[in-house]
Design an enzyme around this catalytic site. Structure first.
Site, short mmCIF file in Angstrom:
data_model
loop_
_atom_site.label_atom_id
_atom_site.label_comp_id
_atom_site.label_asym_id
_atom_site.label_seq_id
_atom_site.Cartn_x
_atom_site.Cartn_y
_atom_site.Cartn_z
N ARG A 106 0.83 -1.22 0.00
CA ARG A 106 0.00 0.00 0.00
C ARG A 106 0.86 1.27 0.00
O ARG A 106 0.50 2.28 0.60
CB ARG A 106 -0.96 0.03 1.19
N SER B 91 -10.93 -1.04 2.86
CA SER B 91 -10.19 -1.09 4.13
C SER B 91 -9.90 0.33 4.59
O SER B 91 -9.29 1.10 3.86
CB SER B 91 -8.85 -1.82 3.95
N GLU C 270 -5.56 3.75 5.96
CA GLU C 270 -5.20 3.47 4.58
C GLU C 270 -5.83 4.53 3.68
O GLU C 270 -5.31 4.90 2.65
CB GLU C 270 -5.72 2.08 4.20
N1 EPU Z 1 -10.25 -11.06 10.14
C1 EPU Z 1 -10.99 -11.20 11.27
N2 EPU Z 1 -12.07 -10.37 11.45
C2 EPU Z 1 -12.39 -9.41 10.55
C3 EPU Z 1 -11.60 -9.25 9.39
C4 EPU Z 1 -10.53 -10.09 9.22
O1 EPU Z 1 -10.73 -12.06 12.12
O2 EPU Z 1 -13.36 -8.70 10.79
C5 EPU Z 1 -9.13 -11.99 9.92
C6 EPU Z 1 -9.48 -12.96 8.79
O3 EPU Z 1 -10.15 -14.08 9.24
C7 EPU Z 1 -8.12 -13.29 8.23
C8 EPU Z 1 -7.33 -12.02 8.43
O4 EPU Z 1 -8.01 -11.28 9.44
O5 EPU Z 1 -7.51 -14.30 8.99
C9 EPU Z 1 -7.21 -11.20 7.15
O6 EPU Z 1 -8.51 -10.89 6.66
P1 EPU Z 1 -8.85 -10.77 5.10
O7 EPU Z 1 -8.35 -11.95 4.36
O8 EPU Z 1 -10.29 -10.43 4.99
O9 EPU Z 1 -7.96 -9.60 4.59
P2 EPU Z 1 -7.55 -8.19 5.24
O10 EPU Z 1 -6.12 -8.27 5.66
O11 EPU Z 1 -8.54 -7.83 6.27
C10 EPU Z 1 -6.63 -7.26 2.98
C11 EPU Z 1 -6.76 -6.00 2.16
C12 EPU Z 1 -8.07 -5.98 1.38
C13 EPU Z 1 -8.12 -7.20 0.49
C14 EPU Z 1 -7.97 -8.46 1.36
C15 EPU Z 1 -7.90 -9.71 0.54
C16 EPU Z 1 -5.52 -4.29 3.36
C17 EPU Z 1 -5.57 -3.04 4.17
N3 EPU Z 1 -6.69 -4.83 3.02
O12 EPU Z 1 -7.66 -7.23 3.96
O13 EPU Z 1 -8.04 -4.82 0.55
O14 EPU Z 1 -9.32 -7.26 -0.25
O15 EPU Z 1 -6.74 -8.37 2.12
O16 EPU Z 1 -6.68 -9.79 -0.11
O17 EPU Z 1 -4.42 -4.76 3.04
C18 EPU Z 1 -8.66 -2.53 0.55
O18 EPU Z 1 -7.46 -2.28 0.56
O19 EPU Z 1 -9.52 -1.62 0.51
C19 EPU Z 1 -9.08 -3.91 0.60
C20 EPU Z 1 -10.38 -4.26 0.68
#
Ligand code: EPU
Length: 338
Positions: free
Chosen positions: A166, A238, A334
């Site tokens: 990012r 995010s 972000e």
């Molecule tokens: N998790 C939770 N609770 C939640 C959300 C997440 O326990 O409410 C846990 C999930 O179970 C998982 C981990 O946290 O073990 C990561 O969650 P997830 O795979 O949903 O991805 P993220 O890290 O929350 C990032 C990106 C998203 C992207 C997803 C999928 C960032 C800031 N966000 O989210 O990007 O879609 O990975 O690759 O890096 C964005 O940037 O706007 C965005 C949506």
């Protein structure tokens, strides 16, 4: 085709930011070509200006008293094909997901995991958009920009864009100095399925295997299930970045929370999941007035209708404070805060 360039004064921004906050801008000018930008800046650089593309990663916390510049050029042009590799030039105003659909329809691999990310192509390099094990930097080869001070065109090779998680040079050294007018991406005719992240492999298999169309559909389905549609519920994806911490910090937390998601970063540090941290604070789905933490993904803040930007940012600060209190970790926004 030359698009009619429009200019607005005292314009309401509600329909131009995915958070749906009702702030105003003093002036908004659309641009298509670098010549439009040259004309715009010729009388002098205004005291305050910034680019507003799709408005998908921005939070206006007050009225904007400067000039917003909005890219409207939308051409996608194949430039060359060598072996299995296709170079494509994409103008800044192209809707990112239209580009993904364009590539998938032509059998071109490389950006299918970035399906359904809201925003315009010109914004993709700024925060190096990423999802499901893929980042825009994997495909971007060059970024064309207009240099505000000199009026010259400046094209950067990917190696000079400072891409990271990012991150890019456009958020730092070149912020306020250049305007992205187009990007050049490289796609491949050879299949390169990336199915390693989360539920992707299972969702792709359920659709009959790793074709481009199946991967796109799987990613779209996963996103739709977790992320709110800005057309229905205001949000900017995010709201926070996942924090990257030193290995011993992650180690201490893991001793306390063995189920904490963590991912090794290329520099030896460890990336944590901000959504999980917020969730573990018990904040998922919590709401204050018109602002809330999304019920299915704690990383996303939502506007239930009528929230002001100020209310959103005040709410976000409270979330950050709670995470700091419970885990000793700072989570940065972000979203671009104005
Ligand atoms: N998790 C939770 N609770 C939640 C959300 C997440 O326990 O409410 C846990 C999930 O179970 C998982 C981990 O946290 O073990 C990561 O969650 P997830 O795979 O949903 O991805 P993220 O890290 O929350 C990032 C990106 C998203 C992207 C997803 C999928 C960032 C800031 N966000 O989210 O990007 O879609 O990975 O690759 O890096 C964005 O940037 O706007 C965005 C949506």
């Amino acid at each position: 085709m030359h698009i009619m360039i429009r200019e607005f004064h005292h314009i309401g921004l509600r329909d131009r930011n995915s958070f749906g906050v009702c702030q105003q801008a003093a002036r908004l000018v659309e641009f298509e070509t670098p010549d439009d930008l040259r004309d715009f800046f010729a009388p002098g650089i205004p005291d305050r200006w910034t680019v507003l593309a799709g408005g998908n990663n921005i939070l206006f916390t007050e009225d904007y008293d400067g000039v917003l510049l909005t890219p409207v050029a939308r051409a996608i042009t194949p430039l060359s094909e060598e072996g299995d590799t296709v170079r494509v030039r994409v103008e800044a105003g192209v809707e990112w997901d239209d580009l993904v659909a364009w590539a998938v329809d032509r059998g071109l691999w490389g950006i299918e995991n970035l399906s359904l990310i809201p925003g315009r192509a010109g914004a993709a390099p700024v925060q190096n958009i990423g999802a499901y094990g893929c980042e825009a930097k994997d495909a971007i080869r060059r970024v064309e920009t207009f240099c505000v001070e000199s009026g010259a065109l400046l094209t950067l090779d990917a190696a000079h864009c400072g891409f990271g998680y990012r991150e890019s040079v456009f958020k730092h050294m070149l912020k306020g100095r250049v305007i992205i007018t187009a990007i050049e991406i490289e796609l491949s005719r050879t299949p390169h399925p990336k199915l390693g992240y989360g539920d992707v492999e299972r969702e792709v298999a359920a659709r009959g295997g790793a074709t481009l169309h199946n991967i796109r559909e799987a990613i779209c389905a996963i996103r739709r299930a977790k992320l709110p549609d800005p057309a229905v519920l205001g949000n900017a994806g995010s709201f926070f970045k996942n924090p990257v911490v030193e290995a011993p910090v992650a180690g201490e937390l893991l001793a306390r929370y063995p189920d904490m998601p963590h991912y090794p970063a290329p520099d030896g540090r460890v990336k944590l999941a901000a959504g999980w941290l917020i969730d573990r604070c018990g904040l998922k789905g919590c709401r204050e007035g018109a602002v809330g933490v999304h019920e299915r993904q704690a990383l996303v803040l939502v506007n239930y209708g009528g929230a002001t930007g100020r209310e959103v940012i005040d709410f976000a600060r409270k979330i950050q404070a709670r995470v700091r209190e419970q885990f000793g970790i700072d989570i940065d926004t972000e979203v671009n805060i104005l």
